[in-house]
Structures are given as C-alpha cells and as structure tokens.
Design a protein around this motif. Structure first.
Motif, PDB file in Angstrom:
ATOM      1  N   ARG A  17     -69.600  70.257  21.797  1.00 50.22           N
ATOM      2  CA  ARG A  17     -69.418  71.675  22.109  1.00 50.22           C
ATOM      3  C   ARG A  17     -68.043  71.946  22.712  1.00 50.22           C
ATOM      4  O   ARG A  17     -67.448  72.999  22.490  1.00 50.22           O
ATOM      5  CB  ARG A  17     -70.523  72.154  23.050  1.00 50.22           C
ATOM      6  CG  ARG A  17     -70.495  73.660  23.312  1.00 50.22           C
ATOM      7  CD  ARG A  17     -71.756  74.137  24.012  1.00 50.22           C
ATOM      8  NE  ARG A  17     -72.932  73.886  23.205  1.00 50.22           N
ATOM      9  CZ  ARG A  17     -73.334  74.663  22.200  1.00 50.22           C
ATOM     10  NH1 ARG A  17     -72.634  75.738  21.881  1.00 50.22           N
ATOM     11  NH2 ARG A  17     -74.411  74.373  21.518  1.00 50.22           N
ATOM     12  N   ASP A 103     -69.126  78.357  21.650  1.00 47.62           N
ATOM     13  CA  ASP A 103     -69.298  77.286  20.669  1.00 47.62           C
ATOM     14  C   ASP A 103     -68.051  76.407  20.574  1.00 47.62           C
ATOM     15  O   ASP A 103     -68.005  75.471  19.781  1.00 47.62           O
ATOM     16  CB  ASP A 103     -69.613  77.919  19.307  1.00 47.62           C
ATOM     17  CG  ASP A 103     -70.237  76.960  18.312  1.00 47.62           C
ATOM     18  OD1 ASP A 103     -70.644  75.847  18.713  1.00 47.62           O
ATOM     19  OD2 ASP A 103     -70.317  77.322  17.122  1.00 47.62           O
ATOM     20  N   SER A 321     -75.111  76.756  14.935  1.00 50.05           N
ATOM     21  CA  SER A 321     -73.792  76.976  15.520  1.00 50.05           C
ATOM     22  C   SER A 321     -72.870  75.962  14.873  1.00 50.05           C
ATOM     23  O   SER A 321     -73.330  75.029  14.199  1.00 50.05           O
ATOM     24  CB  SER A 321     -73.823  76.778  17.036  1.00 50.05           C
ATOM     25  OG  SER A 321     -74.120  75.414  17.344  1.00 50.05           O
ATOM     26  N   THR A 323     -71.138  73.795  16.474  1.00 47.85           N
ATOM     27  CA  THR A 323     -71.435  72.540  17.170  1.00 47.85           C
ATOM     28  C   THR A 323     -72.630  71.843  16.531  1.00 47.85           C
ATOM     29  O   THR A 323     -72.612  70.629  16.292  1.00 47.85           O
ATOM     30  CB  THR A 323     -71.728  72.817  18.654  1.00 47.85           C
ATOM     31  OG1 THR A 323     -70.546  73.355  19.269  1.00 47.85           O
ATOM     32  CG2 THR A 323     -72.131  71.546  19.385  1.00 47.85           C
TER      33      THR A 323
END
Length: 371
Positions: A17, A103, A321, A323
């Motif tokens: 992240r 993110d 996301s 990540t």
C-alpha cells in the motif's frame, strides 16, 4: 494467501500500500463509495437494491461477477442515476482522489463519460467542470495530508451512441483544464473503433492522446481497429491480444511462442496494455484461458516483453484497489518488488503527460521503491 482484509500484503518486508503507484484505467462511476451511492440516491428519491453500504457492496459484487461485459455494465445503471448534478459529480470526484491517495497512487487518470450525466439538465461543460472541481479539491486535501497525487481526466464516449465527435471536441476544449486524453467505452462487441473514425481523425489532427477499450469483450479484430482506426496509444485491457499468440511448446517455465503480426506489432512497439486482472475475470475477458487468476495471460504477456500495466478498472464493482490487484498478482505468480516496480515504470511511461513529467514520475517511483 497473505493478503490482509484491506487487500494489502508485505513483499520482501515492504507493505504494498505504501509503494508509489500509477493508475491508468480507473472509471469514476465504477469507483463510487457504496455509502455515497446510498446517500445520493436518498437525496434524489431513487430506490436502491440494498439499504446499507455493506449489503449494497454485496449486491454490486454479485452483479459484477457475471462473466459477461454486457451484464457487468448493467450494475452501473444505479450509479449513473445518482450522478446527475454538479454537487454529486464534484463529491464523487473528490472522494475518488482521496481513495486513490490512500491506495498509494501518485498519478491517476480517471475516465468517465460526460454524455451519461446530462439527463438531469447539466450541460457537458458543466459536468466536466464539476468533476474537475472535485479532483482539485481532492488533490488539495491530499496535499494538506502530506500525500502527493495528481489526477487527470480521460473523457470517454459511449461506443454504442453517436456523440463521439462531440465528446472528442469537448476533450480538446478542456485539454488545458484537466483533460489529458480520450477513450471510447461501453459494449465492445459489435461496436468497433471504426464506427467513430470521424472523432479519431479529429483527435489525431489535434494531437490529443487516445486510449481505446479493446481486447476485452472482443478479440484481435477489435484491437486492430483500435490501433488503425483509433490511433490508440494504449489498449484499454487488451488482454485478448494473447489470442494472437500460439504456444508451440511448453516445458516447465519455458514457453516457445509464435507471434501473430498483430501481437508482434503491439509487443515490439511497446503499446501499453491496461490489464485489469480482477475485472477481466468478472467480465469473462480472460475466460478462454480459464476462470482463475492463475489462468490469466498476464504473466505470459509480461514474460514475453509486452508493456503490461496493472489497473483496477472499477474499484467498487470489482471490490478492489490497485494495492489488492498487485497483491493478487504476487500471490498468484510469485512476483517480487522488481516486478512490481517494472509495472509502475510501464504505467508511468504510458501516462498521458509530457515526457518531462513522465520522467519525474519514473524518478518518484524509483525513489519510493528504493526506500
């Protein structure tokens, strides 16, 4: 699997992240927070299929995981209905930037179709300005929080409609006011880029960058039209370029492949592929190879030297996301930090920015990964 409940994981002791990322294929209406959808629906007196954010997310997940792009797109009807005012568009754009920043995204391109947001009386200009206002508010808030992010708009025309030239002119008109490129979106099969040749001719004459959704719900012929008729500098998804590859022999990790002319052109010219692994599974874009991420041709394309980038497509609909997408790829294909850095370098190099700014992005990514 070492992916935590937030979609994060550690690779070589580093949290994904926190790594600097570039997001190229990210739809505004596909990234609206479920709680925001419910609040905007209540303000507009619109019915919803669920009464709380968790239940609505579950409903969206069910709608999205259909194995069909046409069915997948139906889940957007509710979202589009609540985004018909300047206030709504500004709010979701501001929240979109905040979610990107959280993110780890340092540069993002948000694509959306202005023509879908004028049913309530907005003009196309009002809609674009409302989104840009939200983006700038989001960037300012991120900056105040110590997060470095910049976001540009890509205006999409709906390929099943007839307003592409008008949207192309809108994109050029706002190129110095937040718009960085043009796209066509919507049902791909049966609506090739050649249907919008007038818009693409105009954009080429104005030197505005173009990406085209191609190689998702249709195969190599659609990609060919995107490149020839659309003059696409990037391919939106493009996963089905792998259909123009013939595996001659496979022995362990070694694969001998015969390239078709189209695949070789895309690889040799380093035309970026905006791959979206989770979305590709949900829409059936990679179904010819299987229904698991391990079957997705992402790794094959990467190993063969294609300019692969990693994207979310629709954060909310696919429950993901950037990540999380990287974490899924690490977990499936065993990638390390060098691989993930290469994906970000590819994305930075493909950004619709002047070369000096792309070089700055590359430096920021290198510094972030080194730390």
């Amino acid at each position: 699997m070492n992916i935590d409940q937030h979609g994060d994981m550690k690779v070589q002791g580093v949290s994904l992240r926190g790594l600097p990322k570039v997001s190229l294929h990210d739809h505004l209406d596909g990234g609206v927070r479920p709680a925001t959808i419910l609040e905007l629906a209540a303000e507009a007196n619109l019915p919803t299929p669920a009464k709380d954010a968790g239940a609505l997310r579950g409903w969206l997940d069910q709608q999205a995981d259909s194995g069909s792009l046409v069915e997948y797109l139906k889940s957007f009807d509710l979202v589009t209905a609540v985004l018909q005012t300047e206030q709504a568009l500004t709010r979701v754009a501001r929240e979109f930037v905040a979610d990107l920043a959280e993110d780890g995204v340092i540069y993002g391109e948000v694509r959306w179709a202005p023509e879908q947001h004028v049913a309530g009386g907005l003009s196309l200009d009002q809609a674009v300005r409302a989104v840009q206002r939200g983006i700038e508010e989001g960037e300012d808030a991120a900056d105040a929080a110590g997060q470095n992010i910049r976001v540009g708009q890509i205006l999409s025309a709906m390929r099943q409609a007839d307003r592409s030239k008008e949207i192309a002119e809108l994109a050029v008109a706002y190129r110095e006011r937040g718009v960085v490129g043009f796209d066509i979106a919507g049902p791909e099969d049966g609506f090739p880029a050649s249907d919008h040749r007038a818009a693409f001719d105009y954009l080429a004459a104005e030197f505005l960058p173009v990406t085209v959704h191609a190689g998702e719900a249709a195969g190599p012929a659609s990609i060919r039209s995107a490149l020839i008729d659309g003059r696409a500098l990037r391919l939106g998804h493009g996963v089905r370029i792998a259909e123009d590859l013939q595996i001659i022999e496979r022995e362990g990790d070694e694969v001998q492949v015969q390239f078709g002319d189209l695949a070789r052109w895309v690889r040799d010219r380093e035309i970026p592929l905006e791959l979206s692994p989770s979305s590709n599974l949900h829409t059936g874009a990679s179904a010819v190879w299987g229904d698991e991420l391990a079957d997705h041709p992402f790794d094959l394309l990467y190993q063969l030297g294609f300019a692969v980038t990693v994207n979310v497509d629709n954060r909310t609909m696919s429950g993901t996301s950037l990540t999380r997408e990287l974490a899924l790829l690490v977990d499936t294909f065993g990638y390390d930090l060098d691989d993930l850095e290469a994906f970000q370098f590819n994305a930075a190099s493909a950004a619709f920015l002047p070369v000096e700014e792309r070089e700055e992005l590359v430096e920021m990514i290198a510094e972030g990964f080194e730390r």
